[in-house]
Design a protein around this motif. Sequence first.
Motif, PDB file in Angstrom:
ATOM      1  N   UNK A   1       0.928  -1.164   0.119  1.00  0.00           N
ATOM      2  CA  UNK A   1      -0.078  -0.194   0.123  1.00  0.00           C
ATOM      3  C   UNK A   1       1.058   1.203  -0.122  1.00  0.00           C
ATOM      4  N   UNK A   2       2.147   1.225   0.698  1.00  0.00           N
ATOM      5  CA  UNK A   2       2.951   2.386   0.841  1.00  0.00           C
ATOM      6  C   UNK A   2       3.523   2.619  -0.702  1.00  0.00           C
ATOM      7  N   UNK A   3       3.975   1.375  -1.217  1.00  0.00           N
ATOM      8  CA  UNK A   3       4.725   1.534  -2.628  1.00  0.00           C
ATOM      9  C   UNK A   3       3.824   2.043  -3.583  1.00  0.00           C
ATOM     10  N   UNK A   4       2.433   1.763  -3.459  1.00  0.00           N
ATOM     11  CA  UNK A   4       1.498   2.682  -4.487  1.00  0.00           C
ATOM     12  C   UNK A   4       1.358   3.885  -4.326  1.00  0.00           C
ATOM     13  N   UNK A   5       1.894   4.490  -3.126  1.00  0.00           N
ATOM     14  CA  UNK A   5       1.929   6.010  -3.027  1.00  0.00           C
ATOM     15  C   UNK A   5       3.080   6.513  -3.984  1.00  0.00           C
ATOM     16  N   UNK A   6       3.948   5.904  -4.051  1.00  0.00           N
ATOM     17  CA  UNK A   6       5.217   6.355  -4.669  1.00  0.00           C
ATOM     18  C   UNK A   6       5.037   6.635  -6.391  1.00  0.00           C
TER      19      UNK A   6
ATOM     20  N   UNK B   1      15.937  -0.175  -1.596  1.00  0.00           N
ATOM     21  CA  UNK B   1      15.553  -0.674  -2.846  1.00  0.00           C
ATOM     22  C   UNK B   1      13.989  -0.583  -2.832  1.00  0.00           C
ATOM     23  N   UNK B   2      13.470   0.010  -1.841  1.00  0.00           N
ATOM     24  CA  UNK B   2      11.953  -0.035  -1.658  1.00  0.00           C
ATOM     25  C   UNK B   2      11.219   0.720  -2.943  1.00  0.00           C
ATOM     26  N   UNK B   3      10.362   0.396  -3.506  1.00  0.00           N
ATOM     27  CA  UNK B   3       9.755   0.847  -4.698  1.00  0.00           C
ATOM     28  C   UNK B   3       8.605  -0.043  -5.069  1.00  0.00           C
ATOM     29  N   UNK B   4       8.009   0.537  -6.101  1.00  0.00           N
ATOM     30  CA  UNK B   4       6.932  -0.521  -6.787  1.00  0.00           C
ATOM     31  C   UNK B   4       7.445  -1.821  -7.235  1.00  0.00           C
ATOM     32  N   UNK B   5       8.736  -1.351  -8.085  1.00  0.00           N
ATOM     33  CA  UNK B   5       9.263  -2.573  -8.558  1.00  0.00           C
ATOM     34  C   UNK B   5       9.931  -3.604  -7.646  1.00  0.00           C
ATOM     35  N   UNK B   6      10.111  -3.493  -6.766  1.00  0.00           N
ATOM     36  CA  UNK B   6      10.669  -4.348  -5.690  1.00  0.00           C
ATOM     37  C   UNK B   6       9.495  -5.405  -4.783  1.00  0.00           C
ATOM     38  N   UNK B   7       8.517  -5.220  -5.108  1.00  0.00           N
ATOM     39  CA  UNK B   7       7.428  -5.642  -4.313  1.00  0.00           C
ATOM     40  C   UNK B   7       7.085  -7.044  -4.757  1.00  0.00           C
ATOM     41  N   UNK B   8       7.452  -7.432  -5.821  1.00  0.00           N
ATOM     42  CA  UNK B   8       7.337  -8.547  -6.511  1.00  0.00           C
ATOM     43  C   UNK B   8       8.441  -9.404  -5.835  1.00  0.00           C
ATOM     44  N   UNK B   9       9.360  -8.955  -5.770  1.00  0.00           N
ATOM     45  CA  UNK B   9      10.877  -9.466  -5.226  1.00  0.00           C
ATOM     46  C   UNK B   9      10.561  -9.841  -3.672  1.00  0.00           C
ATOM     47  N   UNK B  10       9.832  -8.811  -2.929  1.00  0.00           N
ATOM     48  CA  UNK B  10       9.542  -9.032  -1.691  1.00  0.00           C
ATOM     49  C   UNK B  10       8.555 -10.181  -1.439  1.00  0.00           C
ATOM     50  N   UNK B  11       7.790 -10.326  -2.508  1.00  0.00           N
ATOM     51  CA  UNK B  11       6.573 -11.462  -2.407  1.00  0.00           C
ATOM     52  C   UNK B  11       7.244 -12.834  -2.624  1.00  0.00           C
TER      53      UNK B  11
END
Length: 365
Positions: free
Chosen positions: A237-242, A252-262
């Motif tokens: 949810x935070x990534x979507x605000x960026x 590396x936090x970003x929209x792009x990294x959320x898939x890697x975090x999953x």
Amino acid sequence: MAVRAVQSGVMRIAEALRVRDLADLTGLPDTHVDLFVGPGHPRLAAVKAAIDSLSVGTSTEPPRVPHLEARLRAAWKARHQAPNHREVIGALLPGLIRDAQVLARHADSTADRRAAQALLAQTYSLAQFFLSYQPDAALLWRVAERGMIAAQGSDDPHAIGVAAWLPGQAHRDSGRRHFDAADAINEQALGYLRPLLPDADDDVLAIAGALEFELGYTAARRRDTGTAWRHWDKANDVAKRLPADYYHPVTSFSRAVMGAHAVTTAVELHQGGEAVRQAARADELTIPSRPRQARHRIEEARGYQLDGQPDVAIATLEEAYKAALETIRYNGYARALIREEVESKQASRRRRAAELAVQVGVLTA
């Protein structure tokens, strides 16, 4: 061959039980050995000397704040672009550490002191990336503590968040006995940042999102599925605000990294099938950092291994090596997986694993 087989067996047990320290396997405190420490880098001694130096009474002229800011930005950029990122930042760190310390010591006004402390904290953050998974844990912790002190002296929310994010990871990676400490520092930092988030800039939002994910990461290590995915959702949810193209240079936090975090969350929960499904989604976005790309490939490889696809796992580790050789070389999970497949009964897989093992430094040619 017998020794490698024993090592491979120990690493498989450690991976299955989610432990890093041999003492956690044996129950004997005298057997303290970190199973996931990589080799010492050739530049480690020079970086350690810079950290240990007091530089008291030095006649070195302090740099200007904008000059040091520009050098640090260039250092982070170089780290993300380089396959040999430890070599690159290891060459830069001694000078950066010296100049950041001098700047902090000579700052006159309150505003200058805060700016200097923020830059010193950032320099120590860069140093922690170099020092991680090297055989000097005491030095890593000393730098983490100095970074937190400098960040607190800066009164900069972003600097404080980053300074908490790094030792939070170090606590978690120290083993199960330190999970509570990892959670505590992440929760304290988030408690400080949350009131600021409605009006926060992108960097503060990003470090808050990164801290949120870290709580989920530790929960996944505990095999607490619901808590792990709940924190992933909050971080997302935070990534979507960026902005779509935003990428935090430290976490590396970003929209792009959320898939890697999953993928990482599923792997730590030992959900092999879910990790593979998440990997397919994650690859739709490109992570603009070679070390982070390599780390993601390693996590994917762990997922494929859990899902019973060892050939795909080795192929994915080969991709990790191409992205950033110094990431895979210092990653204990990658080294463990390679060691395991070197002993494979399948000839072609064993050959590919052996070739990769030589490249990574697990085996000698």
